[in-house]
Write a protein that holds these residues in place. Sequence first.
Motif, mmCIF file in Angstrom:
data_model
loop_
_atom_site.group_PDB
_atom_site.id
_atom_site.type_symbol
_atom_site.label_atom_id
_atom_site.label_comp_id
_atom_site.label_asym_id
_atom_site.label_seq_id
_atom_site.Cartn_x
_atom_site.Cartn_y
_atom_site.Cartn_z
ATOM 1 N N ALA A 1 66.238 -120.585 -50.290
ATOM 2 C CA ALA A 1 67.120 -119.525 -49.617
ATOM 3 C C ALA A 1 68.703 -119.659 -49.938
ATOM 4 N N PRO A 2 69.327 -118.680 -49.973
ATOM 5 C CA PRO A 2 68.793 -117.187 -49.610
ATOM 6 C C PRO A 2 68.376 -116.261 -50.925
ATOM 7 N N THR A 3 68.142 -116.964 -52.151
ATOM 8 C CA THR A 3 67.887 -116.183 -53.157
ATOM 9 C C THR A 3 66.428 -115.315 -52.691
ATOM 10 N N PRO A 4 66.866 -114.048 -53.080
ATOM 11 C CA PRO A 4 65.765 -112.916 -52.877
ATOM 12 C C PRO A 4 64.374 -112.784 -53.742
ATOM 13 N N GLU A 5 63.715 -113.978 -53.697
ATOM 14 C CA GLU A 5 62.531 -113.952 -54.845
ATOM 15 C C GLU A 5 61.619 -113.466 -53.984
ATOM 16 N N TRP A 6 60.486 -112.618 -54.441
ATOM 17 C CA TRP A 6 59.514 -112.090 -53.781
ATOM 18 C C TRP A 6 58.586 -113.005 -53.001
ATOM 19 N N GLY A 7 58.287 -113.967 -53.688
ATOM 20 C CA GLY A 7 57.256 -114.962 -53.009
ATOM 21 C C GLY A 7 57.921 -115.856 -51.861
ATOM 22 N N LYS A 8 59.301 -116.219 -52.036
ATOM 23 C CA LYS A 8 59.950 -116.622 -50.960
ATOM 24 C C LYS A 8 60.263 -115.879 -49.656
ATOM 25 N N MET A 9 60.572 -114.265 -49.997
ATOM 26 C CA MET A 9 60.572 -113.528 -49.003
ATOM 27 C C MET A 9 59.304 -113.582 -48.044
ATOM 28 N N LEU A 10 57.970 -113.500 -48.762
ATOM 29 C CA LEU A 10 56.705 -113.722 -48.147
ATOM 30 C C LEU A 10 56.413 -114.717 -47.232
ATOM 31 N N ALA A 11 56.998 -115.926 -47.632
ATOM 32 C CA ALA A 11 56.682 -117.092 -47.038
ATOM 33 C C ALA A 11 57.661 -117.145 -45.836
ATOM 34 N N ASP A 12 59.012 -116.545 -45.921
ATOM 35 C CA ASP A 12 59.975 -116.432 -44.712
ATOM 36 C C ASP A 12 59.280 -115.502 -43.552
ATOM 37 N N SER A 13 58.528 -114.843 -44.076
ATOM 38 C CA SER A 13 58.074 -113.517 -43.039
ATOM 39 C C SER A 13 56.691 -113.665 -42.483
ATOM 40 N N LYS A 14 55.999 -114.616 -43.024
ATOM 41 C CA LYS A 14 54.397 -114.803 -42.630
ATOM 42 C C LYS A 14 54.349 -114.797 -41.032
ATOM 43 N N GLN A 15 55.472 -115.302 -40.749
ATOM 44 C CA GLN A 15 55.271 -115.450 -38.918
ATOM 45 C C GLN A 15 55.260 -114.153 -38.358
ATOM 46 N N TYR A 16 55.791 -113.171 -38.880
ATOM 47 C CA TYR A 16 56.165 -111.963 -38.206
ATOM 48 C C TYR A 16 55.147 -110.713 -38.859
ATOM 49 N N LEU A 17 53.942 -111.407 -39.203
ATOM 50 C CA LEU A 17 53.147 -110.539 -39.673
ATOM 51 C C LEU A 17 52.415 -109.155 -38.661
ATOM 52 N N VAL A 18 52.504 -109.563 -37.495
ATOM 53 C CA VAL A 18 51.989 -108.528 -36.441
ATOM 54 C C VAL A 18 53.218 -107.856 -35.904
ATOM 55 N N GLN A 19 54.344 -108.866 -35.540
ATOM 56 C CA GLN A 19 55.537 -108.090 -35.047
ATOM 57 C C GLN A 19 56.193 -107.229 -36.111
ATOM 58 N N ALA A 20 56.245 -107.708 -37.347
ATOM 59 C CA ALA A 20 57.101 -106.852 -38.358
ATOM 60 C C ALA A 20 56.387 -106.863 -39.541
ATOM 61 N N PRO A 21 55.440 -106.187 -39.854
ATOM 62 C CA PRO A 21 54.330 -106.167 -41.047
ATOM 63 C C PRO A 21 55.320 -105.773 -42.226
ATOM 64 N N TRP A 22 56.172 -104.839 -42.156
ATOM 65 C CA TRP A 22 56.747 -104.425 -43.405
ATOM 66 C C TRP A 22 57.710 -105.387 -43.877
ATOM 67 N N THR A 23 58.049 -106.718 -43.219
ATOM 68 C CA THR A 23 58.567 -107.747 -43.892
ATOM 69 C C THR A 23 57.684 -108.267 -44.889
ATOM 70 N N LEU A 24 56.383 -108.196 -44.853
ATOM 71 C CA LEU A 24 55.581 -108.749 -45.865
ATOM 72 C C LEU A 24 54.999 -107.806 -46.768
ATOM 73 N N PHE A 25 54.905 -106.430 -46.120
ATOM 74 C CA PHE A 25 54.126 -105.467 -47.098
ATOM 75 C C PHE A 25 55.168 -104.998 -48.419
ATOM 76 N N PHE A 26 56.264 -104.942 -48.025
ATOM 77 C CA PHE A 26 57.177 -104.507 -49.376
ATOM 78 C C PHE A 26 57.147 -105.676 -50.383
ATOM 79 N N PRO A 27 57.420 -106.888 -50.006
ATOM 80 C CA PRO A 27 57.576 -107.836 -51.031
ATOM 81 C C PRO A 27 56.218 -107.976 -51.662
ATOM 82 N N GLY A 28 54.990 -107.993 -51.098
ATOM 83 C CA GLY A 28 53.827 -108.023 -51.444
ATOM 84 C C GLY A 28 53.507 -106.950 -52.552
#
Length: 299
Positions: free
Chosen positions: A245-272
């Motif tokens: 962090a805070p490098t915007p690498e896609w895999g790192k973005m997925l890791a940082d957002s996995k806890q928000y899968l239900v609350q904010a699924p777009w945080t995982l969907f677009f990097p994936g």
Amino acid sequence: MAELAKNTSKIVSQNGNEELPAPWKEAWQSFCRNKLAVVGLGIVIFFIVLAAIAPLIAPYGFKEQELSNRLLAPSDEHWFGTDDFGRDIFSRIVYGARISIWVGFFSVLASAVIGTILGVVAGYYGKWVDTFISRIFDIMLAFPSILLAIAVVAILGPSLQNALIAIAIINIPNFGRLVRSKVLSVKQEEYIMAAKAVGMKDTRILFRHILPNSMTPIIVQGTLAIATAIIEAAALGFLGLGAQAPTPEWGKMLADSKQYLVQAPWTLFFPGLAIMLTVLGFNLMGDGLRDVLDPKMKQ
């Protein structure tokens, strides 16, 4: 004779300057007939252009935070929504394209150069040299690639540069064994034996005759390996061993957002989605190149 003259007229024009189509021109025409390969090339070009003009199209900086806007859904202001720090996801994905393509290209370039040199040496000289290099390749291939990459990064320390080095190392055997097998067949050709008979030096034979005739599988393998390298970089980033962090690498973005899968699924969907499309593009393009350049696939 009439038929011969007719065929000759197709080859030589009135000025005597027209020639048969170059092999690469024929390969390009054959590549364009493969619709999926063209789609893959289009996807790859799209992400390369996206990475090149990232500062021009990103509406926000990839580090720019605004906690009052955290976890906002996609909207006109934030096309892909925002993450848990209020950072614009679209901007981070655009800048992340630079990182993924950079890691994929340079890691594969390094592994291709080293693997090609080792493969050429092993295939050409044979005997104990071939045995020694081949055993090293076998040992490296005995481990799952991602596990070996994790071990290398654990030794060097977690960072994007060390992840690149690890990915380059684990792909060396793939290129080495491919080139070795090609050299073993090429060095039996009559023109190679003739070159040896007239006293041509090994280095000249290797770099002027054998290596140029072994480039086709290297090009195909390199294109497919970039897709694998992007996935491996994302996997290392997801595990916290790649970009930090805070490098915007896609895999790192997925890791940082996995806890928000239900609350904010777009945080995982677009990097994936970005990872999936980039890998799909390189795979489709690589398959198309293999169909065009591999004589066995032509048959």
